[in-house]
Design an enzyme around this catalytic site. Sequence first.
Site, PDB file in Angstrom:
ATOM      1  CG  ASP A 111      -2.034   0.858   1.235  1.00  0.00           C
ATOM      2  OD1 ASP A 111      -2.984   0.610   1.986  1.00  0.00           O
ATOM      3  OD2 ASP A 111      -2.014   1.831   0.452  1.00  0.00           O
ATOM      4  CD  GLU A 202      -5.228  -0.876  -1.051  1.00  0.00           C
ATOM      5  OE1 GLU A 202      -5.594  -2.047  -0.902  1.00  0.00           O
ATOM      6  OE2 GLU A 202      -5.923   0.104  -0.754  1.00  0.00           O
TER       7      GLU A 202
END
Length: 640
Positions: A111, A202
Amino acid sequence: MTSPPPEEEKVADEHDTLRYSLLGPSLTKSGQDNVDQQKVSEIIYNASKGSKYFENEKSRDKNLTQKIERILSTKKQLEKLDLASDRRKADDFIAELELTRDLSQTIVHIDCDAFFAAVEELDRPELKDLPFAVGKGVLTTCNYHARKFGCRSGMAGFVAKKLCPQLIQIPLNFDKYTSKAQEIRELIVDYDPRFESASIDEAYLNITEYCQKNDISPEEAVEQLRREVHEKTKITISAGIAANAKLAKICSNLNKPNGQFILPSKRPAIMAFMRDLPTRKVNGIGRVFERELDAIGVKTCGDIYTYRQFISKLFGEKAFAFLMQCYLGLGRTSVQPAEEYERKSVGTESTFGEMSDPTQLREKLRATAEELEKDMIRTQFKGRTLCLKIKLHTYEVFTRQTIPPKAVYLADDIYKFALPMLSKLEHEFPGMKLRLLGLRCTHLASMKKPDTMAFFGFKKRPTPDSPEVGETMSPPPKRKVELLSNTTEEEEEQWQKWPDELLFEDAERQEREDEYQELEFLSQEIDKRRHHGKEILPNPTPKKVLEEKESREESIEEEWWDCPICNRPQAQDERSFNEHIDLCLSRQTIRDAVQESADNDRARVVVREATPTNKRRTRNEKRDKSGKVGDPKQRRLFFG
DNA sequence: GCGGATCAC
DNA sequence: TATGGTGATCCGC
């Protein structure tokens, strides 16, 4: 909550839940640990108070409070009954789930930290020490300085300004984020060529093979990955390492920003981890479900077990299955490129200043239809169902849908079939004032598919450098064997729906033929100047494969794989090779079928029995037959 | 199948 | 002064 509180307390309670709700959905995100939430919620509450938005939130909160009261009253009724069988049912289910536990894979969730803000900082380093946010009306993200003031994503700009008057707001540059994200993907692809982009910032990776081949521990591999990404792109990322995607996702949030967390792939460690984990940390449990669970006494995933006998009756079977997996810390261990997921809808919507003039509304509808047409062409779909969405000036949302006589994608058609729905709504809400209008197509019918093009004799051999996506190092002979041998039940299930689609398309072939050439051209044109972030680009080719390819091209002439059916040489690309074979087989089969009988039904049966080939086969594919267990895509709430 | 609601990012 | 857009899923009817 067991005894009804006195009136004053109840009012206070309502305001508390509303306050909590107004804090926004990203409360669990990092950078808020040292923030006085009490103070922040007070400021947000006061900034919002009296607005239409606030009133709508208040109404929603009231509805939820009532729903929770119903849940509690049902629970009270259930407590009077003998729940032994429900408890046994839950225990049996848990035992069954336990058998599916797979601790053999190492899954990583990565992330990017405050991604949009981080990208902006690269261009404007002077922002680094100032609180700033990306997004004008609503913040999409903000840097960690701004977060200290309580600013967060999803927050209205003017509210954020109340929290932090010095806050600098800068507009979105989606192209910039997309290309930066692509730089990162070109690095992570070396760790797993079949990594899965979960969103622009992500991704999920399965690094099991990477760790084995390079004789490196998962922690080291991920540290190396993060270091490499930081050095080469100047973006810091956080990562979670665990036995499955659900756990990895939770873990990536634990050492944010610029950190990583590994959860050992041992059952006791996982069970202990889940036991104390607040439900809200699990992807799929949002503000509403969190409150509902809290009301019955479930605050952590461990608490789920305590109340297992209530769950299915209170929240339904899907939620039951989902929560039991949360309790056990189970999740999918498969990771696959985003483009292998099947799209279910294409839509567009926009917010504008309040509008009630019917003529203006029609203009807006027309513009929305034009916008949707572009997206339909870009994605190469038609919609069999058309959905209209409106938001009134009160923030109430309504949708209406219709099934046009034929699948639509042209603005003219979209408008034509959407207009009656709008008129009906105008009748339903006389003098309605809108703040949003949206259109969406569902029940999609593909109009591209290289195989469909070639299927009907439309030109086009695959060029050597066509789609380089999903290229792998597995040799073709093995595939030939699988391909021509038996098929699994699962595969049948998959391609069963295909002939229907085919027949549907066949019926429309005539009208489509004229459109193809232009459409293809259009979609390429739109592709060129796209980049407004609606889609995720296909996985890049791993560096290693690129190098091999280069050396191939330098030394010998291009190598080809021969199609076992038509014998024509095909590019060495597993994906396009697959598609080509599928195409050849289905074409051959249908010719045979048509020759045998003109009877449509008969042809359909033959097609079904003889072309188990349309399914995309991927290396990782096997189990998941236990449909209940592995969710197809992590971001989905439940599965089925 | 439809419409409302929830969720993620 | 004035709270986003895209896509997916689940539930009750």
